[in-house]
Each structure stands twice: as structure tokens, then as C-alpha cells.
Design a protein around this motif. Structure first.
Motif, PDB file in Angstrom:
ATOM      1  N   MET A 233      43.048  49.263  54.249  1.00 11.94           N
ATOM      2  CA  MET A 233      42.514  48.312  52.835  1.00 11.94           C
ATOM      3  C   MET A 233      43.905  47.609  52.461  1.00 11.94           C
ATOM      4  O   MET A 233      43.807  46.663  51.767  1.00 11.94           O
ATOM      5  N   GLN A 234      45.084  48.103  52.580  1.00 12.25           N
ATOM      6  CA  GLN A 234      46.205  47.456  52.452  1.00 12.25           C
ATOM      7  C   GLN A 234      46.650  46.086  53.240  1.00 12.25           C
ATOM      8  O   GLN A 234      47.281  45.535  52.707  1.00 12.25           O
ATOM      9  N   LYS A 235      46.106  46.190  54.152  1.00 15.25           N
ATOM     10  CA  LYS A 235      46.351  45.185  55.409  1.00 15.25           C
ATOM     11  C   LYS A 235      46.163  43.755  54.743  1.00 15.25           C
ATOM     12  O   LYS A 235      47.136  42.867  54.836  1.00 15.25           O
ATOM     13  N   TYR A 236      45.071  43.371  53.946  1.00 19.72           N
ATOM     14  CA  TYR A 236      44.801  42.171  53.527  1.00 19.72           C
ATOM     15  C   TYR A 236      44.623  42.055  51.921  1.00 19.72           C
ATOM     16  O   TYR A 236      44.396  41.204  51.496  1.00 19.72           O
ATOM     17  N   ALA A 237      45.306  42.999  51.298  1.00 16.52           N
ATOM     18  CA  ALA A 237      45.136  43.221  49.849  1.00 16.52           C
ATOM     19  C   ALA A 237      46.032  41.872  49.430  1.00 16.52           C
ATOM     20  O   ALA A 237      47.106  41.413  49.719  1.00 16.52           O
ATOM     21  N   GLY A 238      45.275  41.129  48.539  1.00 16.70           N
ATOM     22  CA  GLY A 238      45.745  40.103  47.955  1.00 16.70           C
ATOM     23  C   GLY A 238      45.928  38.925  48.515  1.00 16.70           C
ATOM     24  O   GLY A 238      46.692  37.826  48.371  1.00 16.70           O
ATOM     25  N   GLN A 239      45.378  38.849  49.852  1.00 16.66           N
ATOM     26  CA  GLN A 239      45.392  37.741  50.727  1.00 16.66           C
ATOM     27  C   GLN A 239      44.129  36.751  51.126  1.00 16.66           C
ATOM     28  O   GLN A 239      44.024  35.622  51.481  1.00 16.66           O
ATOM     29  N   LEU A 240      42.996  37.261  50.758  1.00 18.84           N
ATOM     30  CA  LEU A 240      42.030  36.761  51.294  1.00 18.84           C
ATOM     31  C   LEU A 240      41.407  35.415  50.186  1.00 18.84           C
ATOM     32  O   LEU A 240      41.739  35.716  49.022  1.00 18.84           O
ATOM     33  N   HIS A 241      41.146  34.233  50.689  1.00 16.60           N
ATOM     34  CA  HIS A 241      40.459  33.060  49.877  1.00 16.60           C
ATOM     35  C   HIS A 241      39.323  33.383  49.355  1.00 16.60           C
ATOM     36  O   HIS A 241      38.940  32.905  48.440  1.00 16.60           O
ATOM     37  N   PHE A 242      38.263  34.176  50.144  1.00 13.29           N
ATOM     38  CA  PHE A 242      36.992  34.315  49.683  1.00 13.29           C
ATOM     39  C   PHE A 242      36.416  35.574  50.342  1.00 13.29           C
ATOM     40  O   PHE A 242      36.636  36.071  51.392  1.00 13.29           O
ATOM     41  N   MET A 243      35.302  35.993  49.741  1.00 20.81           N
ATOM     42  CA  MET A 243      34.664  37.246  50.425  1.00 20.81           C
ATOM     43  C   MET A 243      33.287  37.211  49.983  1.00 20.81           C
ATOM     44  O   MET A 243      32.913  36.352  48.908  1.00 20.81           O
ATOM     45  N   ILE A 244      32.268  37.612  50.861  1.00 20.71           N
ATOM     46  CA  ILE A 244      31.053  37.591  50.647  1.00 20.71           C
ATOM     47  C   ILE A 244      30.816  39.025  50.859  1.00 20.71           C
ATOM     48  O   ILE A 244      30.783  39.600  51.858  1.00 20.71           O
ATOM     49  N   ASP A 245      29.916  39.429  49.925  1.00 19.75           N
ATOM     50  CA  ASP A 245      29.606  40.871  49.632  1.00 19.75           C
ATOM     51  C   ASP A 245      27.925  40.986  50.059  1.00 19.75           C
ATOM     52  O   ASP A 245      27.292  40.533  49.048  1.00 19.75           O
ATOM     53  N   ALA A 246      27.654  41.689  51.015  1.00 22.79           N
ATOM     54  CA  ALA A 246      26.231  41.670  51.603  1.00 22.79           C
ATOM     55  C   ALA A 246      25.686  43.227  51.288  1.00 22.79           C
ATOM     56  O   ALA A 246      24.658  43.476  51.978  1.00 22.79           O
ATOM     57  N   VAL A 247      26.368  43.789  50.604  1.00 20.93           N
ATOM     58  CA  VAL A 247      25.753  45.491  50.422  1.00 20.93           C
ATOM     59  C   VAL A 247      24.886  45.440  49.429  1.00 20.93           C
ATOM     60  O   VAL A 247      25.139  45.074  48.116  1.00 20.93           O
ATOM     61  N   SER A 248      23.936  46.255  49.429  1.00 20.95           N
ATOM     62  CA  SER A 248      22.981  46.427  48.298  1.00 20.95           C
ATOM     63  C   SER A 248      22.743  47.782  47.958  1.00 20.95           C
ATOM     64  O   SER A 248      22.013  47.995  46.913  1.00 20.95           O
ATOM     65  N   ALA A 249      23.669  48.573  48.359  1.00 25.11           N
ATOM     66  CA  ALA A 249      23.824  50.121  47.832  1.00 25.11           C
ATOM     67  C   ALA A 249      24.891  50.135  46.771  1.00 25.11           C
ATOM     68  O   ALA A 249      25.790  49.111  46.572  1.00 25.11           O
ATOM     69  N   GLN A 250      24.937  51.066  46.104  1.00 24.53           N
ATOM     70  CA  GLN A 250      26.150  51.326  45.099  1.00 24.53           C
ATOM     71  C   GLN A 250      27.365  51.292  45.955  1.00 24.53           C
ATOM     72  O   GLN A 250      27.469  52.157  46.900  1.00 24.53           O
ATOM     73  N   HIS A 251      28.539  50.459  45.411  1.00 23.00           N
ATOM     74  CA  HIS A 251      29.821  50.627  46.025  1.00 23.00           C
ATOM     75  C   HIS A 251      30.866  50.150  45.160  1.00 23.00           C
ATOM     76  O   HIS A 251      30.603  49.637  44.127  1.00 23.00           O
ATOM     77  N   ASP A 252      32.151  50.408  45.497  1.00 18.98           N
ATOM     78  CA  ASP A 252      33.138  50.097  44.731  1.00 18.98           C
ATOM     79  C   ASP A 252      33.753  48.678  44.697  1.00 18.98           C
ATOM     80  O   ASP A 252      34.230  48.513  45.657  1.00 18.98           O
ATOM     81  N   ILE A 253      33.037  47.674  43.879  1.00 18.70           N
ATOM     82  CA  ILE A 253      33.341  46.294  44.186  1.00 18.70           C
ATOM     83  C   ILE A 253      35.018  46.068  43.761  1.00 18.70           C
ATOM     84  O   ILE A 253      35.491  45.314  44.377  1.00 18.70           O
ATOM     85  N   ASN A 254      35.447  46.818  43.103  1.00 17.53           N
ATOM     86  CA  ASN A 254      37.187  46.556  42.632  1.00 17.53           C
ATOM     87  C   ASN A 254      37.700  46.704  43.869  1.00 17.53           C
ATOM     88  O   ASN A 254      38.918  46.174  43.832  1.00 17.53           O
ATOM     89  N   ALA A 255      37.387  47.482  44.907  1.00 23.51           N
ATOM     90  CA  ALA A 255      38.344  47.917  46.056  1.00 23.51           C
ATOM     91  C   ALA A 255      38.134  46.556  46.809  1.00 23.51           C
ATOM     92  O   ALA A 255      39.276  46.147  47.338  1.00 23.51           O
ATOM     93  N   TYR A 256      37.234  45.482  46.845  1.00 24.13           N
ATOM     94  CA  TYR A 256      37.087  44.364  47.480  1.00 24.13           C
ATOM     95  C   TYR A 256      37.718  43.299  46.562  1.00 24.13           C
ATOM     96  O   TYR A 256      38.410  42.434  47.284  1.00 24.13           O
ATOM     97  N   LEU A 257      37.497  43.271  45.459  1.00 25.03           N
ATOM     98  CA  LEU A 257      38.297  42.377  44.599  1.00 25.03           C
ATOM     99  C   LEU A 257      39.818  42.255  44.698  1.00 25.03           C
ATOM    100  O   LEU A 257      40.453  41.270  44.733  1.00 25.03           O
ATOM    101  N   GLY A 258      40.214  43.600  44.975  1.00 25.34           N
ATOM    102  CA  GLY A 258      41.630  43.409  45.217  1.00 25.34           C
ATOM    103  C   GLY A 258      42.381  43.121  46.506  1.00 25.34           C
ATOM    104  O   GLY A 258      43.389  42.912  46.607  1.00 25.34           O
ATOM    105  N   GLN A 259      41.048  42.451  47.355  1.00 24.22           N
ATOM    106  CA  GLN A 259      41.744  42.089  48.734  1.00 24.22           C
ATOM    107  C   GLN A 259      41.903  40.327  48.371  1.00 24.22           C
ATOM    108  O   GLN A 259      42.457  39.701  49.238  1.00 24.22           O
ATOM    109  N   LEU A 260      41.451  39.846  47.293  1.00 23.50           N
ATOM    110  CA  LEU A 260      41.379  38.507  47.140  1.00 23.50           C
ATOM    111  C   LEU A 260      42.813  37.876  46.526  1.00 23.50           C
ATOM    112  O   LEU A 260      43.533  38.553  45.858  1.00 23.50           O
ATOM    113  N   ARG A 261      43.185  36.911  47.010  1.00 24.47           N
ATOM    114  CA  ARG A 261      44.628  36.086  46.402  1.00 24.47           C
ATOM    115  C   ARG A 261      44.282  35.579  45.244  1.00 24.47           C
ATOM    116  O   ARG A 261      43.216  35.669  44.425  1.00 24.47           O
TER     117      ARG A 261
END
Length: 351
Positions: A233-261
Motif C-alpha cells: 500500500m506504500q507503493k502509490y501512497a500520495g501519487q494517484l490522481h483519481f480513484m473509483i471505489d466500487a466496494v459495497s461492503a464496510q471497508h477502511d476508506i482512509n487507506a485509499y484516500l491516502g493513495q491520492l496526490r
């Protein structure tokens, strides 16, 4: 009125079975469609089982419809008998509010008329009935044209899964030079990978399953991250321009927000039943945005179909007969499909 075979249920705890419904005769602006194929969406299951609030019964689901035009009203200009057409999630709207006037019928201020489960203004308050049926009658302004080069059975899920992922990718202007993350590789996520790749982005798929690594690569992802592995998860941390989250179950959204630049955005298209806690500093320290997206308007849905035709993009499907729908729902709950069920509606006609 035309008596029509359909599959629906009478209560949240009742299985779907064959029933009869009435369809209106075409009015001057209506198109009557013989339904050939209908995709199966998670929304169908949740609505039929009353999991997203009160459901109007009998419920006849289905909003990923492809078929042939059999009759048209006297004033119809856009379609003719024999045309291959589609119907998605919307069959009407007020047409007058600021959003309808801006081709954003999904946000109609008076509420869009869903393909199933909405009050039907033509049928004295009965609910609209969807695509698990022999035929449907829809105003021409809410009917879509299917590109000739697309397999019509596989094209059916584009009417929901396709537009649900295309719309946010288009809205946030995904294109060459951008790194885009896709969270969840299922009915929506696998379409997001294909479409984002066709838009020219570098696509990174995020999955909790080791078995999805090869699958994500096959679908077109440039890289795959096992999201339960903190080192990966550290590989792209702070690097992505955009993410699309298609998960309908409970999950840690903060882990993915941290991938965004800085100034990156994450759009949620999955529909978890419980709130997702958001850590404020995941947003404010990099001016990130956390947003949502709902299908697309009619104009954008046609644009999506034409885009998929141009790039020969289709979902991966498993064909079933209508008599298998209850089993398909159970499998859908387990994630046991790659990646979208499509009903061959000839099975209903023969029953």
C-alpha cells in the motif's frame, strides 16, 4: 394494455417466480421493445429483498435491458421497428428542472422514474416493472441505441455497470498521464479497469484477494496492489490522481484516500449499507476530495455506449435462464460470478 410474462416477487422474503403484468400500449412517443437480454445488478437483489428501504410489490427487477423495437408511436422519430436498443436505469423524469435541462436526469429535482419500483404515471400509480419480462414500453427519449459492433448479450450490463463507472471517470477528466486507482474487482470494478485503461490512464487495481491479481492484469490493470499488505500500500501512497471505489461492503476508506496526490479525488460508486468513517486529516492535508457518483444521464449513457463500441469494451458475463434467478441472487451475495449475470429472456418466452 398488453398482458406480459415476467419474473418478480410479492414480498421481501419471497423468491422470484413467473407472474403476469400489464404493459401499456405505446403512446405517440413510446417505443415497445421485445426484451432479448437483461443484466442482473446488485440493485435488483437489494430492491427485491427490501434491503434499501420500502419496496413496491410486486417487484419486477431489471434495468440493464437490450432488445428489438417491435412497435413505435405515431410521433416517434428516433427509432424504428427492428432497431436494437437498450434501456437503463431511467425511463422518465420531469424534463423541466435544472438537472433534466442539463442532461442530468439521474438528479431530477422531482425524482427520476426508475425502470422498476417507481410510481408509473401511465398506470395509475402502480410501480414500474423492469426487464425481467417479455417486453417493455418506454418513451423514446429514454431509449438508447446499441452500437452495431457490440455483442448484444454482453452489452446489457453496460446500461448500469458501464455508465456507473464511465460517468465519474469522464466527470473527473481521466486521461493520458494520470494514475487511476480502482478499488474492488467485481461487476463495477472490472468495468472501471477496462474503461479507465481505454481512456489512456495508468490503472492500479486494489484488491483484498490474492486470487484477483492475475484477473486484474487480464482485465487491463497496469499494476495490482493487495490492499491488506501495508508494504504494498506504500507503493502509490500520495501519487494517484483519481480513484473509483466500487466496494459495497464496510471497508477502511482512509487507506485509499491516502493513495491520492494533492488535489486528488476519490469517487464512491459502491453502496455500503453503513457509514464510512472519514479521517479529516486524510482530506485537509492534501486538499483531497471524497465524492460520490450516481449512474449518468441519457446523453452521457449514449456517449458511454458509443465509447465502448469504439474501443470494443464489454463486460465479462455469465449467461443464465430466468428460472435460475434465485440461485443467481444467492451466488451474487457470495461474489460467485465473473463478473455479471445476464438473463437470456428467451427462457421466459419458452416457459
Amino acid at each position: 394494455m398488453t398482458n406480459t410474462k415476467a419474473f418478480g416477487n410479492a414480498a421481501a422474503d419471497a423468491p422470484l417466480k413467473q407472474i403476469n403484468i400489464n404493459r401499456r400500449n405505446p403512446t405517440p412517443h413510446d417505443v415497445e421493445i421485445d426484451i432479448l437480454y437483461c443484466g442482473v445488478c446488485h440493485s435488483d437483489l437489494h430492491t427485491a429483498r427490501g434491503e434499501w428501504g420500502p419496496t413496491a410489490y410486486p417487484c419486477v427487477p431489471g434495468h440493464e435491458i437490450v432488445g428489438k423495437v417491435t412497435r413505435v408511436g405515431d410521433h416517434v422519430k428516433k427509432f424504428k421497428v427492428g432497431d436494437t436498443v437498450g434501456v437503463g436505469c431511467i425511463v422518465d423524469s420531469c424534463r423541466e428542472c435544472q438537472y433534466c435541462q442539463s442532461d442530468l436526469e439521474q438528479f431530477c429535482e422531482k425524482g427520476m422514474t426508475g425502470t422498476y419500483g417507481s410510481p408509473d404515471k401511465h398506470m395509475q400509480g402502480l410501480p414500474t416493472y423492469g426487464g425481467y419480462s417479455e417486453r417493455i414500453v418506454v418513451d423514446e427519449n429514454y431509449v438508447l441505441r446499441i452500437p452495431e459492433n457490440l455483442d448484444i448479450a454482453a452489452a446489457a450490463p453496460l446500461l448500469c455497470a458501464g455508465i456507473t463507472t464511465y460517468s465519474p471517470l469522464r466527470h473527473w477528466k481521466v486521461g493520458p498521464g494520470q494514475k487511476v486507482g480502482v478499488v474492488g474487482i467485481g461487476g463495477l470494478g472490472h468495468m472501471a479497469i477496462k474503461i479507465a485503461k481505454a481512456m489512456g490512464a495508468y490503472v492500479v487495481a486494489f484488491t483484498t484477494s490474492d486470487s484477483k491479481f492475475t484477473e486484474a492484469k487480464r482485465l487491463g490493470a497496469d499494476d495490482v496492489i493487495l490492499s491488506k499488505d501495508e508494504t504494498q500500500m506504500q507503493k502509490y501512497a500520495g501519487q494517484l490522481h483519481f480513484m473509483i471505489d466500487a466496494v459495497s461492503a464496510q471497508h477502511d476508506i482512509n487507506a485509499y484516500l491516502g493513495q491520492l496526490r494533492v488535489d486528488g479525488s476519490l469517487a464512491l460508486v459502491g453502496a455500503p449499507s453503513e457509514p464510512l468513517p472519514v479521517a479529516a486529516f486524510k482530506l485537509i492535508m492534501a486538499r483531497r476530495s471524497f465524492a460520490g457518483s450516481l449512474i449518468g444521464g441519457i446523453l452521457e449513457t449514449q456517449e458511454m455506449l458509443d465509447f465502448c463500441g469504439k474501443h470494443e469494451i464489454l463486460p465479462d458475463i455469465e449467461m443464465i435462464n430466468i428460472q435460475q434467478i434465485n440461485e443467481a441472487y444467492d451466488r451474487l451475495m457470495k461474489g460467485d460470478v465473473k463478473y455479471r449475470f445476464v438473463i437470456d429472456m428467451a427462457s421466459l418466452k419458452k416457459s
